[in-house]
Design a protein around this motif. Structure first.
Motif, mmCIF file in Angstrom:
data_model
loop_
_atom_site.group_PDB
_atom_site.id
_atom_site.type_symbol
_atom_site.label_atom_id
_atom_site.label_comp_id
_atom_site.label_asym_id
_atom_site.label_seq_id
_atom_site.Cartn_x
_atom_site.Cartn_y
_atom_site.Cartn_z
ATOM 1 N N VAL A 72 35.388 37.609 16.756
ATOM 2 C CA VAL A 72 36.532 37.664 17.665
ATOM 3 C C VAL A 72 36.813 36.254 18.162
ATOM 4 O O VAL A 72 35.917 35.580 18.681
ATOM 5 N N PHE A 74 38.878 34.236 20.825
ATOM 6 C CA PHE A 74 39.552 34.390 22.124
ATOM 7 C C PHE A 74 40.120 33.025 22.494
ATOM 8 O O PHE A 74 39.409 32.143 22.948
ATOM 9 N N ALA A 127 38.944 42.313 23.772
ATOM 10 C CA ALA A 127 37.776 41.940 22.979
ATOM 11 C C ALA A 127 36.675 42.987 23.128
ATOM 12 O O ALA A 127 36.000 43.342 22.144
ATOM 13 N N LEU A 131 34.773 45.187 20.171
ATOM 14 C CA LEU A 131 33.325 45.256 20.011
ATOM 15 C C LEU A 131 32.836 46.703 19.967
ATOM 16 O O LEU A 131 31.920 47.041 19.207
ATOM 17 N N ILE A 137 31.034 42.966 14.090
ATOM 18 C CA ILE A 137 31.331 41.722 14.798
ATOM 19 C C ILE A 137 30.029 41.042 15.204
ATOM 20 O O ILE A 137 29.172 41.645 15.851
ATOM 21 N N VAL A 140 31.644 36.374 19.410
ATOM 22 C CA VAL A 140 32.843 36.268 20.234
ATOM 23 C C VAL A 140 32.936 34.812 20.663
ATOM 24 O O VAL A 140 32.031 34.287 21.321
ATOM 25 N N LEU A 166 32.706 40.008 28.940
ATOM 26 C CA LEU A 166 32.258 39.646 27.595
ATOM 27 C C LEU A 166 30.741 39.644 27.487
ATOM 28 O O LEU A 166 30.175 40.109 26.488
ATOM 29 N N CYS A 170 28.800 42.009 24.861
ATOM 30 C CA CYS A 170 28.010 41.435 23.767
ATOM 31 C C CYS A 170 26.562 41.922 23.815
ATOM 32 O O CYS A 170 25.916 42.091 22.772
ATOM 33 N N LEU A 176 27.779 35.168 22.126
ATOM 34 C CA LEU A 176 28.942 34.752 22.920
ATOM 35 C C LEU A 176 28.929 33.239 23.028
ATOM 36 O O LEU A 176 27.986 32.650 23.551
#
Length: 231
Positions: A72, A74, A127, A131, A137, A140, A166, A170, A176
């Motif tokens: 992902v 962002f 996001a 997930l 995934i 991020v 986030l 995660c 992340l």
């Protein structure tokens, strides 16, 4: 800084050296420092814009190169004062070096974007939804997380909520990575825009630098160029 061909070659060779569990940054010095990007950990990279942007491209390609993996992206961008964009030519070059067609690479990257501070929390919620619905995934990547700090009222609070969402989403499975601009502090040391703000949001006090909730940071100083593998 290396050109796109050298960067792609470096990323490919480093990926072969690292275990499948970690994502290569594409740079020997950074991977040697942090051991690659681990699942369930939070990272902050900050510094000069071009250097950070190239790292962003390398990380995205590394994350999705193993068959079936996704990422992902962002993006936080202000068109007039702090615009950040992905470079199709650089992504395409990196993809081809990994044996991927550029279109195939792009199909593996989900994109959410914030054009102002108020949008950051909404983008983080998007996001989080991705997930929940996509177990493939691995990464991020929050590009230019510091974009709205100092420019909009309530920007710190909005970013804190977005990063909190986030980190929770995660958990222990997904890496992340946040990037931010850098500034010179007293003594000439480079620190992230927002200073201690990121340390407070990306770290959980009292935890060792391993396991769920841990985090790492790295400064990408323009006067200390990274060396391509094999040079």
């Amino acid at each position: 800084m290396e050109d796109s061909a050298t960067l792609a070659k470096s990323a490919l060779e480093l990926y072969r050296r690292l275990g499948e569990g970690n994502i290569s940054t594409g740079y020997e010095e950074v991977d040697a420092l942090i051991g690659g990007i681990e699942g369930g950990m939070s990272y902050l990279f900050y510094g000069e814009g071009k250097r950070v942007n190239e790292l962003v491209h390398s990380l995205l390609v590394s994350a999705v190169t193993p068959k079936g993996n996704r990422a992902v992206y962002f993006n936080n961008t202000d068109y007039y004062t702090a615009k950040t964009l992905l470079s199709p030519p650089l992504l395409g070059e990196l993809a081809k070096r990994r044996g991927l067609e550029p279109l195939e690479l792009l199909e593996r990257i989900y994109v959410v974007a914030a054009y102002n501070a108020g949008r950051q929390e909404l983008a983080a919620q998007e996001a989080r939804g991705l997930l929940k619905g996509e177990p493939r995934i691995r990464l991020v990547l929050v590009h230019n997380a510091s974009c709205f700090l100092g420019r909009e009222r309530g920007a710190k609070e909005a970013l804190a909520r977005a990063l909190g969402l986030l980190k929770e989403a995660c958990a222990s499975r997904v890496s992340l990575v946040a990037t931010a601009g850098g500034k010179r502090a007293k003594g000439g040391l480079l620190e992230p825009l927002g200073g201690a703000f990121f340390r407070a949001r990306l770290w959980r006090p009292g935890l060792p630098h391993e396991g769920e909730g841990a985090a790492a940071q790295a400064s990408l100083a323009p006067r200390a160029p990274l060396r391509a593998l094999g040079e």
